[in-house]
Design a protein around this motif. Structure first.
Motif, mmCIF file in Angstrom:
data_model
loop_
_atom_site.group_PDB
_atom_site.id
_atom_site.type_symbol
_atom_site.label_atom_id
_atom_site.label_comp_id
_atom_site.label_asym_id
_atom_site.label_seq_id
_atom_site.Cartn_x
_atom_site.Cartn_y
_atom_site.Cartn_z
ATOM 1 N N LEU A 146 0.800 -1.172 -0.057
ATOM 2 C CA LEU A 146 -0.003 0.090 -0.071
ATOM 3 C C LEU A 146 0.975 1.226 -0.033
ATOM 4 O O LEU A 146 0.567 2.047 -0.678
ATOM 5 N N LEU A 147 1.827 1.362 0.805
ATOM 6 C CA LEU A 147 2.918 2.410 0.613
ATOM 7 C C LEU A 147 3.553 2.663 -0.646
ATOM 8 O O LEU A 147 3.746 3.867 -0.799
ATOM 9 N N SER A 148 3.823 1.677 -1.318
ATOM 10 C CA SER A 148 4.409 1.812 -2.632
ATOM 11 C C SER A 148 3.493 2.569 -3.669
ATOM 12 O O SER A 148 3.871 3.067 -4.573
ATOM 13 N N GLN A 149 2.011 2.549 -3.447
ATOM 14 C CA GLN A 149 1.135 3.154 -4.269
ATOM 15 C C GLN A 149 0.801 4.776 -3.777
ATOM 16 O O GLN A 149 0.128 5.359 -4.393
ATOM 17 N N ALA A 150 1.578 5.112 -2.483
ATOM 18 C CA ALA A 150 1.010 6.360 -1.898
ATOM 19 C C ALA A 150 1.371 7.471 -2.807
ATOM 20 O O ALA A 150 0.979 8.438 -3.103
ATOM 21 N N PRO A 151 2.786 7.612 -3.388
ATOM 22 C CA PRO A 151 3.122 8.789 -4.117
ATOM 23 C C PRO A 151 2.009 8.927 -5.418
ATOM 24 O O PRO A 151 1.896 9.989 -5.669
ATOM 25 N N LEU A 152 1.293 7.849 -5.898
ATOM 26 C CA LEU A 152 0.700 8.110 -7.088
ATOM 27 C C LEU A 152 -0.819 8.481 -6.617
ATOM 28 O O LEU A 152 -1.340 9.216 -7.410
ATOM 29 N N ALA A 153 -1.225 7.950 -5.642
ATOM 30 C CA ALA A 153 -2.864 8.174 -5.221
ATOM 31 C C ALA A 153 -2.660 8.207 -3.620
ATOM 32 O O ALA A 153 -3.352 7.369 -2.992
ATOM 33 N N PRO A 154 -2.034 9.312 -2.958
ATOM 34 C CA PRO A 154 -1.983 9.375 -1.430
ATOM 35 C C PRO A 154 -3.510 9.452 -0.736
ATOM 36 O O PRO A 154 -3.617 9.101 0.102
ATOM 37 N N VAL A 172 2.309 7.915 7.728
ATOM 38 C CA VAL A 172 3.444 7.866 6.636
ATOM 39 C C VAL A 172 3.154 8.513 5.294
ATOM 40 O O VAL A 172 3.745 9.063 4.710
ATOM 41 N N VAL A 173 1.705 8.342 5.096
ATOM 42 C CA VAL A 173 1.218 8.679 3.716
ATOM 43 C C VAL A 173 0.709 10.333 3.889
ATOM 44 O O VAL A 173 0.865 10.671 2.892
ATOM 45 N N SER A 174 0.736 10.993 4.970
ATOM 46 C CA SER A 174 0.327 12.067 5.300
ATOM 47 C C SER A 174 1.227 13.239 4.618
ATOM 48 O O SER A 174 0.854 14.284 3.900
ATOM 49 N N PRO A 175 2.465 13.123 4.417
ATOM 50 C CA PRO A 175 3.287 13.847 3.746
ATOM 51 C C PRO A 175 3.152 14.079 2.311
ATOM 52 O O PRO A 175 3.214 15.335 1.549
ATOM 53 N N TYR A 176 2.562 13.162 1.535
ATOM 54 C CA TYR A 176 2.130 13.328 0.360
ATOM 55 C C TYR A 176 0.926 13.917 0.009
ATOM 56 O O TYR A 176 0.489 14.455 -1.038
ATOM 57 N N LEU A 177 0.200 14.273 1.223
ATOM 58 C CA LEU A 177 -1.046 15.029 1.165
ATOM 59 C C LEU A 177 -0.701 16.582 1.171
ATOM 60 O O LEU A 177 -1.762 17.436 1.297
ATOM 61 N N LEU A 178 0.509 16.942 1.283
ATOM 62 C CA LEU A 178 0.730 18.566 1.775
ATOM 63 C C LEU A 178 0.371 19.317 0.557
ATOM 64 O O LEU A 178 -0.151 20.510 0.561
#
Length: 526
Positions: A146-154, A172-178
Motif C-alpha cells: 500500500l505504501l508503494s502506491q502512496a506517491p501516485l494516489a495518496p 506515513v502517507v500524510s506528507p504526500y497530502l501536503l
C-alpha cells in the motif's frame, strides 16, 4: 495487472468411481497449490473464488487468526474434485489472493496488483474476521504494498487507512497530502476518511502554515552602526524583509519549497549595498530555511488527539501577524525561545552570573542575555534559596528609636546634598541660551527624521510603481508609504514652528475635556 497465475491439471477420479470418462479440469493458484507448505504446515482444504480458482490452505492456521471462522467458510462443508474439503468465498481470485498473501505475510508484488485491488482486499480483511492492524501493520507485506502506491494516489491510500484505523499508515502517507488543495475535497472523500482523520489533515496543513508565519516574523538582527550604514538604513532592510515575509505568507502553502524562500530573499540583496546588511540577510535566510525544513511534515493522529484532549494543542495558532501591534510577554518568550543568539565571547569585565550576594547590604546583580548585548538588572529583594534548600533572609539588626531617627536624618541630608550637586552641574533650562539650544537640537532631529521618512517613502513609491507586488504585499507597501508621508509632513510642520519660535502644536482638546473644564469652572465644589 496480472491475475494470479493458474495451473490447470486433470483431477484424480473420485473414490469408488471409474476413471474411464473424460477427465474434469480444475484451475488453482500458482502460489497456494496442493503441495505448498506456507507457514510450515501442509494444506488440508480448498477455498474457491467466485471465478472458480482453487486456493489450497491450512484450516488450523486460518481458524487461529480469524474470529468468525473465516467468514463462516471453516470448517468446509463440500468436497472438491480432488477429494479435499471445499468452501466457496464471495470474492474474486485477485482479491482473495491478496487476502491470503496478507494472512501468510507474503508480498503480492509478483502479481503487480492495482491500488483498487489492494484497497478492496484491505476492506475485506475485517469481513473474514481478521485484524487489519495485524495484517497491515508497519512490518507487514501488505503495508509495504500500500505504501508503494502512496506517491501516485495518496488520498486513496489515506482514506483506506482511515476506514480501517491504520494510524501508522495514515501518518506515513500524510506528507504526500501536503500539495493537496483542501478546498478540492469532495463530500464523498470526506465521508470516506471520517471526521477524525479529516480534522487531522486540516490541522496538519494549518500547523505548517502557522509555522511559516512564526519563522518569518523575526526580522534580521542589526549589525553595528557605521558611517556608511546607520540604524535608519538598517530599518529599511528590516522593512524590506517584512514585505518579503508578507509576500511569502500570502503565498504560503504546506509544501512550500525552501528554494522559494531563498529566491525571495536573494532578490532583496540586489538592492542592498552594505555588506553587513547582506550578511545579516544571508544568516537570517539560512536560519529560516533550516527551521522550515525541520518543521514536522507529519504527526501521529493519536498524538494530536492526546494533545487536544490535554489542552496542549492551541486552538488558534494563526493569531501571529506581521502587522504592527502591542508586544505581549508571550511573543517575547516565543522570540527568545525560537531565536537564541548568545554572544560569541563573554565580556571580560563582567562576572559570571553571580546569583548570591556577598553580604546583607549588597543586592545580587544578574546578567540578562539580550541577543547581541548584555543588560544588567538588579534582582528584587526576595528570599534567596541556599544550597541546603532553605530560604535565607538577610539578617536584620534592631535599631533603637534614636539610632533610626539619626539614620533617616542622615539619609535625607545625603539625598538633598546629591540633588544640589546635580542641579549645580546641569545647565539651567530656564535660561534663553539653554532653550535656544534645545530648540535647535529638536529641529535638527525633526529635519533628520523628515529626510529619512521622505527617502523611505520614495523607495516605496518606486516599488509600487514597478508593479511587481500584488495582493497583501501591495496593500502593505501602500500602507507603509502613507505612514511615511504622513510622518514626513508632521516633522516638516513641527520643524517650521520651532524655527519661527513657536512651541510645538499640542493636540486639540476633545469635547469631553472641554465639557469637564466648563463643569469645574462653574462648580462651587472643587
Amino acid at each position: 495487472q496480472h491475475s494470479p497465475e493458474m495451473l490447470t491439471i486433470p483431477s484424480p477420479p473420485k473414490s469408488g468411481t471409474c476413471a474411464l470418462g473424460a477427465e474434469a479440469m480444475i484451475s488453482m493458484s500458482t502460489t497456494f497449490t496442493a503441495s505448498s507448505t506456507h507457514g510450515g504446515v501442509p494444506t488440508d482444504a480448498v477455498i474457491a473464488s467466485t471465478d472458480n480458482i482453487y486456493f489450497y490452505v491450512n484450516t488450523a492456521l486460518l481458524a487461529g487468526l480469524s474470529t468468525n471462522g473465516f467468514d463462516g467458510l471453516l470448517p468446509p462443508r463440500d468436497r472438491s474434485l480432488d477429494g479435499l474439503p471445499l468452501s466457496r468465498a464471495k470474492d474474486a481470485s485477485d482479491v482473495l489472493n491478496i487476502v491470503l498473501h496478507a494472512v501468510h505475510n507474503m508480498s503480492p508484488a509478483a502479481y503487480a496488483p492495482t491500488l483498487a485491488t489492494l484497497v478492496a482486499a484491505l476492506e475485506r480483511i475485517p469481513v473474514y474476521g481478521l485484524s487489519p492492524a495485524r495484517l497491515a501493520g508497519p512490518s507487514s507485506a501488505l503495508y509495504a504494498a500500500l505504501l508503494s502506491q502512496a506517491p501516485l494516489a495518496p488520498l486513496t491510500v489515506y482514506a483506506a487507512a482511515a476506514r480501517c484505523g491504520l494510524n501508522d499508515l495514515a501518518t506515513v502517507v500524510s506528507p504526500y497530502l501536503l500539495p493537496l488543495q483542501l478546498s478540492s475535497l469532495t463530500d464523498g472523500q470526506a465521508e470516506a476518511m471520517g471526521a477524525i482523520y479529516l480534522k487531522w489533515l486540516f490541522l496538519l496543513h494549518k500547523q505548517r502554515v502557522d509555522a511559516m508565519k512564526g519563522i518569518l516574523a523575526q526580522a534580521p538582527y542589526p549589525h553595528v552602526e557605521t558611517d556608511a550604514c546607520t540604524f535608519a538604513d538598517q530599518k529599511k532592510v528590516a522593512r524590506a524583509w517584512q514585505l518579503a515575509a508578507a509576500y511569502l505568507v500570502s503565498e504560503a502553502r504546506p509544501d512550500l519549497p525552501p528554494s522559494t524562500i531563498e529566491s525571495t530573499v536573494n532578490s532583496l540583496m540586489t538592492s542592498v549595498t552594505c555588506e553587513g546588511c547582506k550578511d545579516a540577510l544571508r544568516k537570517r535566510m539560512q536560519k529560516a530555511v533550516v527551521e522550515w525544513t525541520m518543521v514536522p511534515v507529519r504527526e501521529h493522529v493519536l498524538e494530536i488527539a492526546s494533545k487536544e484532549a490535554s489542552g496542549k494543542l492551541p486552538s488558534e495558532l494563526s493569531s501571529q501577524s506581521l502587522e504592527p501591534g502591542p508586544t505581549r510577554m508571550e511573543d517575547i518568550k516565543d522570540v527568545i525561545q525560537r531565536f537564541p543568539a548568545p554572544p560569541s565571547a563573554q565580556p571580560e569585565d563582567m562576572e559570571e552570573l553571580p546569583l548570591l550576594s556577598a553580604g546583607p547590604s549588597r543586592q545580587p546583580i544578574i546578567l540578562v542575555e539580550c541577543t547581541d548585548s548584555w543588560a544588567r538588572t538588579k534582582a528584587s529583594s526576595r528570599p534567596v534559596a541556599t544550597r541546603c534548600g532553605s530560604l535565607h533572609h538577610p539578617r536584620r539588626t534592631r535599631l533603637s528609636r534614636t539610632d533610626s531617627n539619626e539614620a533617616r536624618r542622615q539619609q535625607r541630608y545625603s539625598e538633598a546634598e546629591q540633588a544640589l550637586a546635580e542641579s549645580l552641574r546641569a545647565p539651567d533650562p530656564s535660561t534663553p541660551e539653554a532653550q535656544t539650544q534645545a530648540l535647535r537640537k529638536t529641529a535638527s532631529l525633526l529635519q533628520a527624521l523628515s529626510e529619512d521618512s521622505g527617502e523611505a517613502a520614495r523607495h516605496f513609491r518606486a516599488v509600487i510603481a514597478a508593479r511587481d507586488l500584488h495582493g497583501p504585499p501591495l496593500r502593505a507597501a501602500k500602507r507603509e508609504r502613507w505612514l511615511l508621508e504622513h510622518r514626513q509632513r508632521q516633522c516638516v510642520e513641527q520643524a517650521a514652528r520651532l524655527e519661527r519660535g513657536a512651541p510645538p502644536a499640542s493636540p486639540a482638546p476633545t469635547r469631553r475635556q472641554v465639557n469637564l473644564a466648563r463643569f469645574l469652572e462653574a462648580s462651587g465644589h472643587r
